[in-house]
Design a protein around this motif. Sequence first.
Motif, mmCIF file in Angstrom:
data_model
loop_
_atom_site.group_PDB
_atom_site.id
_atom_site.type_symbol
_atom_site.label_atom_id
_atom_site.label_comp_id
_atom_site.label_asym_id
_atom_site.label_seq_id
_atom_site.Cartn_x
_atom_site.Cartn_y
_atom_site.Cartn_z
ATOM 1 N N GLY A 99 0.837 -1.199 0.000
ATOM 2 C CA GLY A 99 0.000 0.000 0.000
ATOM 3 C C GLY A 99 0.874 1.252 0.000
ATOM 4 O O GLY A 99 2.076 1.182 0.255
ATOM 5 N N LEU A 100 0.265 2.384 -0.278
ATOM 6 C CA LEU A 100 1.048 3.631 -0.264
ATOM 7 C C LEU A 100 1.421 4.021 1.156
ATOM 8 O O LEU A 100 2.396 4.738 1.379
ATOM 9 N N ASP A 101 0.658 3.543 2.118
ATOM 10 C CA ASP A 101 1.031 3.796 3.510
ATOM 11 C C ASP A 101 2.478 3.352 3.736
ATOM 12 O O ASP A 101 3.283 4.075 4.317
ATOM 13 N N ASN A 171 -6.262 16.105 -3.689
ATOM 14 C CA ASN A 171 -5.985 16.152 -2.259
ATOM 15 C C ASN A 171 -7.047 15.414 -1.439
ATOM 16 O O ASN A 171 -8.243 15.613 -1.622
ATOM 17 N N ASN A 172 -6.571 14.574 -0.558
ATOM 18 C CA ASN A 172 -7.437 13.959 0.449
ATOM 19 C C ASN A 172 -7.263 14.797 1.709
ATOM 20 O O ASN A 172 -6.133 14.958 2.155
ATOM 21 N N PRO A 173 -8.292 15.387 2.294
ATOM 22 C CA PRO A 173 -9.721 15.114 2.141
ATOM 23 C C PRO A 173 -10.512 16.072 1.234
ATOM 24 O O PRO A 173 -11.723 15.888 1.117
ATOM 25 N N LEU A 198 4.225 13.405 -5.785
ATOM 26 C CA LEU A 198 2.833 13.569 -6.191
ATOM 27 C C LEU A 198 2.080 12.303 -5.814
ATOM 28 O O LEU A 198 2.265 11.251 -6.430
ATOM 29 N N ASP A 199 1.265 12.405 -4.785
ATOM 30 C CA ASP A 199 0.481 11.249 -4.333
ATOM 31 C C ASP A 199 -0.813 11.221 -5.142
ATOM 32 O O ASP A 199 -1.727 12.010 -4.907
ATOM 33 N N GLU A 200 -0.850 10.310 -6.112
ATOM 34 C CA GLU A 200 -2.016 10.221 -7.004
ATOM 35 C C GLU A 200 -2.862 8.982 -6.696
ATOM 36 O O GLU A 200 -3.219 8.217 -7.596
ATOM 37 N N ALA A 201 -3.192 8.811 -5.425
ATOM 38 C CA ALA A 201 -3.972 7.643 -5.008
ATOM 39 C C ALA A 201 -5.315 7.551 -5.744
ATOM 40 O O ALA A 201 -5.857 6.467 -5.928
ATOM 41 N N TYR A 202 -5.847 8.701 -6.180
ATOM 42 C CA TYR A 202 -7.174 8.714 -6.823
ATOM 43 C C TYR A 202 -7.097 8.980 -8.318
ATOM 44 O O TYR A 202 -8.084 9.381 -8.943
ATOM 45 N N TYR A 203 -5.915 8.782 -8.892
ATOM 46 C CA TYR A 203 -5.660 9.128 -10.292
ATOM 47 C C TYR A 203 -6.757 8.639 -11.243
ATOM 48 O O TYR A 203 -7.195 9.361 -12.130
ATOM 49 N N ARG A 228 1.016 5.748 -6.880
ATOM 50 C CA ARG A 228 -0.309 5.233 -7.273
ATOM 51 C C ARG A 228 -0.626 3.981 -6.455
ATOM 52 O O ARG A 228 0.282 3.318 -5.963
ATOM 53 N N THR A 229 -1.904 3.651 -6.362
ATOM 54 C CA THR A 229 -2.278 2.509 -5.526
ATOM 55 C C THR A 229 -3.362 1.653 -6.176
ATOM 56 O O THR A 229 -4.117 2.127 -7.032
ATOM 57 N N PHE A 230 -3.441 0.408 -5.763
ATOM 58 C CA PHE A 230 -4.522 -0.483 -6.191
ATOM 59 C C PHE A 230 -5.677 -0.474 -5.186
ATOM 60 O O PHE A 230 -6.639 -1.212 -5.330
ATOM 61 N N SER A 231 -5.553 0.352 -4.148
ATOM 62 C CA SER A 231 -6.557 0.319 -3.074
ATOM 63 C C SER A 231 -7.856 1.036 -3.397
ATOM 64 O O SER A 231 -8.878 0.754 -2.804
ATOM 65 N N LYS A 232 -7.819 2.004 -4.286
ATOM 66 C CA LYS A 232 -8.996 2.846 -4.458
ATOM 67 C C LYS A 232 -9.791 2.399 -5.684
ATOM 68 O O LYS A 232 -10.630 1.529 -5.566
ATOM 69 N N ALA A 233 -9.527 2.942 -6.875
ATOM 70 C CA ALA A 233 -10.374 2.597 -8.028
ATOM 71 C C ALA A 233 -10.310 1.107 -8.376
ATOM 72 O O ALA A 233 -11.289 0.527 -8.844
ATOM 73 N N PHE A 239 -5.603 -6.088 -0.048
ATOM 74 C CA PHE A 239 -4.344 -6.756 -0.403
ATOM 75 C C PHE A 239 -3.111 -5.944 -0.033
ATOM 76 O O PHE A 239 -2.033 -6.491 0.065
ATOM 77 N N ARG A 240 -3.265 -4.658 0.147
ATOM 78 C CA ARG A 240 -2.173 -3.756 0.451
ATOM 79 C C ARG A 240 -1.129 -3.739 -0.661
ATOM 80 O O ARG A 240 -0.077 -4.374 -0.571
ATOM 81 N N ILE A 241 -1.399 -3.043 -1.716
ATOM 82 C CA ILE A 241 -0.373 -2.915 -2.761
ATOM 83 C C ILE A 241 -0.495 -1.602 -3.524
ATOM 84 O O ILE A 241 -1.586 -1.177 -3.917
HETATM 85 C C1 LIG Z 1 -5.861 5.949 0.630
HETATM 86 C C2 LIG Z 1 -4.692 6.825 0.449
HETATM 87 C C3 LIG Z 1 -3.378 6.344 0.538
HETATM 88 C C4 LIG Z 1 -3.032 4.985 1.057
HETATM 89 O O1 LIG Z 1 -3.457 4.003 0.246
HETATM 90 P P1 LIG Z 1 -2.954 2.513 0.425
HETATM 91 O O2 LIG Z 1 -2.312 2.212 -0.891
HETATM 92 O O3 LIG Z 1 -4.194 1.733 0.673
HETATM 93 O O4 LIG Z 1 -1.994 2.431 1.569
HETATM 94 C C5 LIG Z 1 -2.336 7.199 0.250
HETATM 95 N N1 LIG Z 1 -2.558 8.476 -0.086
HETATM 96 C C6 LIG Z 1 -3.797 8.973 -0.173
HETATM 97 C C7 LIG Z 1 -3.982 10.380 -0.562
HETATM 98 C C8 LIG Z 1 -4.895 8.173 0.106
HETATM 99 O O5 LIG Z 1 -6.124 8.697 0.101
#
Ligand SMILES: *Cc1c(COP(=O)(O)O)cnc(C)c1O
Length: 367
Positions: A99-101, A171-173, A198-203, A228-233, A239-241
């Motif tokens: 995960g991006l965490d 930006n989150n939130p 550039l944190d594009e978790a929601y790209y 980028r992450t597989f957690s959102k879209a 799975f945390r990746i």
């Molecule tokens: C959800 C989120 C993350 C973390 O996502 P994971 O890949 O599930 O750890 C990181 N950055 C932002 C902005 C998020 O909203």
Amino acid sequence: MHLKKEQGWRSNEGKKQLLTLKPYVPGKSIEEVKKETGLTKIVNLASNENPFGCSEKVSEALSAFSKYAHYPDSRARQLREKVANHLGVKQNQLLFSSGLDEMIQIISRCLLSEETNVVMASLTFPQYRHHAIIENVEIREVPLKEGRHDLEGMQKAVDERTSIVWICNPNNPTGTYVNEKELRRFLEQIPKDTLVILDEAYYEYVTVTDFPESISLIREYKNSLVLRTFSKAYGLASFRIGYAIGNEVLMEKLDVCRLPFNTSSFAQIAAQTALTDNTFVKRSSLVNQKGLQQYYSFCDEYNVQYYPSQGNFIYIKPDKNLEEVFQYLFHRGYIVHPTKGGIRTTISSVEDNNGIISLLTEMLIED
Ligand SMILES: *Cc1c(COP(=O)(O)O)cnc(C)c1O
């Protein structure tokens, strides 16, 4: 043990800076909430998970896997090849994490030493700050301007000791975004040895056309990095990746701080399978746009402040006590995320969105 204590043993006190931190507080489980509220249906809209699950292909691919006794592929080679092709980047420009965490932890652990500082927005994703505190570096928080990153202010906060600038985009939130032109202007003014992340978790949810072409930008600016992450879209949060894309030299440096087997075989298989199902991601994004429209119409009609969002969530500022709003929704089966100055809620199905919207309407009409 005793002996050591008498000798002045204090090693279990930990790092001083940890005194200001608390462990992550998980939300209540659905089961707990059902018990507490006596309701049978609870909708969790607090974590921006994909309300439609993930690609159907994923469980099929996972059921074919049985090498449970083996360590995963440390380099995630199959996934690496697929992501590299998907993005048009070299394989060694990628780094995978739990995960991006975890990526935020890897980056912070690797790049932050005590004489450096970090620059970030306030309000933004809390983990940037959390890890900066653990690494004991100075944190320079620049308030958002109308919910948006104040890049001018952030640039002024950067000096020769700034090792990282965190830009959460969208930006989150708040769901707001930095556009290509603003970002380029910013990158031009930042010292070459400051890393701009550039944190594009929601790209995958972004629809505006002036959103930065970040994959091209990292070619031009070696001091930029994309997450980028597989957690959102993609709907694979369990799975945390996730992954980072950047220049090869930097990626190799960051790789030193990665645990050898940080992504599981299951996670790698799930991710590479999800990547082949573009239809699922597209559909999620389309439904999300419709859901956002439901909220915009409601907010416009009832004069509720909000920021137009590029994510799968919306930040609204109802003219009410936020804790009351949270409790009202909670006791009627909807869990949202209260945050400083507003409420963030995940965009869900039309029914769920309507559910929240009619409760909010009820609340506002009561006055
Ligand atoms: C959800 C989120 C993350 C973390 O996502 P994971 O890949 O599930 O750890 C990181 N950055 C932002 C902005 C998020 O909203």
